[in-house]
Write an enzyme that holds these catalytic residues in place. Structure first.
Site, short mmCIF file in Angstrom:
data_model
loop_
_atom_site.label_atom_id
_atom_site.label_comp_id
_atom_site.label_asym_id
_atom_site.label_seq_id
_atom_site.Cartn_x
_atom_site.Cartn_y
_atom_site.Cartn_z
CB CYS A 1 -0.91 0.01 1.23
SG CYS A 1 -1.91 1.50 1.39
CD GLU B 1 -0.83 -1.90 -5.12
OE1 GLU B 1 0.11 -1.41 -5.79
OE2 GLU B 1 -0.82 -2.00 -3.89
#
Length: 253
Positions: free
Chosen positions: A2, A120
């Site tokens: 992340c 992402e």
């Protein structure tokens, strides 16, 4: 992993959502493109500071939930300087209770990192396509995190910046559709497990290991967004607007 996320909820909403009793003592602007080393909000459970050094009752007060600001990228208390924090924005669930940089915090300083969602990038040949991943019902995510205090020895004892608070987000192996986008995703703490996660009163590493083993897989919904999110200078709600994959300009990273 992340490496970028969205943090735009008002402090009042965070306090209500996470049952926080003690508000932050600073203002923090919302961000649609949080990047490593940025200041972020975290939820912790700690004893309130005593009114003075001669206030033993304050020192023994019951722990309460607090909303605090931390820099994203954990700097261990034993680190010689703060520069390594940018490399520790994530801690892997498989080793977080074993690595020296994280295991003390896993036992004593667990936190929640609120987010509307995170970004992402999915590999597509030499290019990467950005996705926004969020709760299917629009709820805030409570990402499992750790925080740490680092003392800057170069600053005087009365310097308000002598203590640096930093944090990291724990990640796990992604499964199903999430795994097709990226092989890691943040560990999400569901509402009914938040109290246990924040309670570090035992200071027992085995408690952290048990909790991490029991947390369910993340349930997230992804969609493609603009490549503009790849530039940290871009910020605004347009970054989470979905775009059609056929018209998506890919970003070389």
């Amino acid at each position: 992993m992340c490496g970028r996320y969205v943090s735009v909820a008002a402090d009042s909403d965070l306090m209500l959502e996470f049952e926080v009793q003690e508000p932050p003592d600073d203002d923090l602007a919302p961000s649609w493109n949080v990047a490593p080393t940025d200041p972020v909000r975290i939820v912790v459970q700690r004893r309130p500071r005593p009114a003075s050094e001669a206030d033993p009752d304050g020192a023994q007060a019951r722990a309460v939930r607090q909303l605090q600001t931390a820099r994203w990228g954990l700097v261990p208390s034993w680190s010689r300087d703060r520069r390594g924090g940018a490399r520790m924005i994530n801690a892997r669930i498989e080793t977080v209770t074993q690595k020296s940089a994280f295991k003390a915090a896993a036992a004593k300083r667990r936190c929640l990192v609120p987010a509307l969602g995170y970004y992402e990038w999915q590999k597509n040949g030499a290019a990467k396509i950005p996705h926004f991943l969020h709760d299917p019902d629009g709820h805030l995510l409570a990402m499992a995190g750790l925080y740490e205090f680092w003392r800057d020895a170069s600053l005087a004892d009365d310097d308000p910046d002598r203590w640096l608070v930093t944090c990291t987000i724990i990640t796990q192996e992604a499964t199903d559709l999430l795994g097709e986008i990226h092989d890691r995703n943040p560990v999400i703490v569901p509402p009914h497990r938040r109290a246990e996660w924040l309670d570090c009163s035992s200071e027992d590493l085995a408690v952290a290991e048990r909790l991490l083993a029991e947390l369910p897989p993340a349930r997230l919904e992804p969609y493609i967004v603009s490549a503009a999110v790849g530039n940290v200078k871009n910020n605004g709600p347009q970054l989470i607007e979905p775009v059609a994959s056929a018209t998506q300009p890919t970003l070389e990273l």
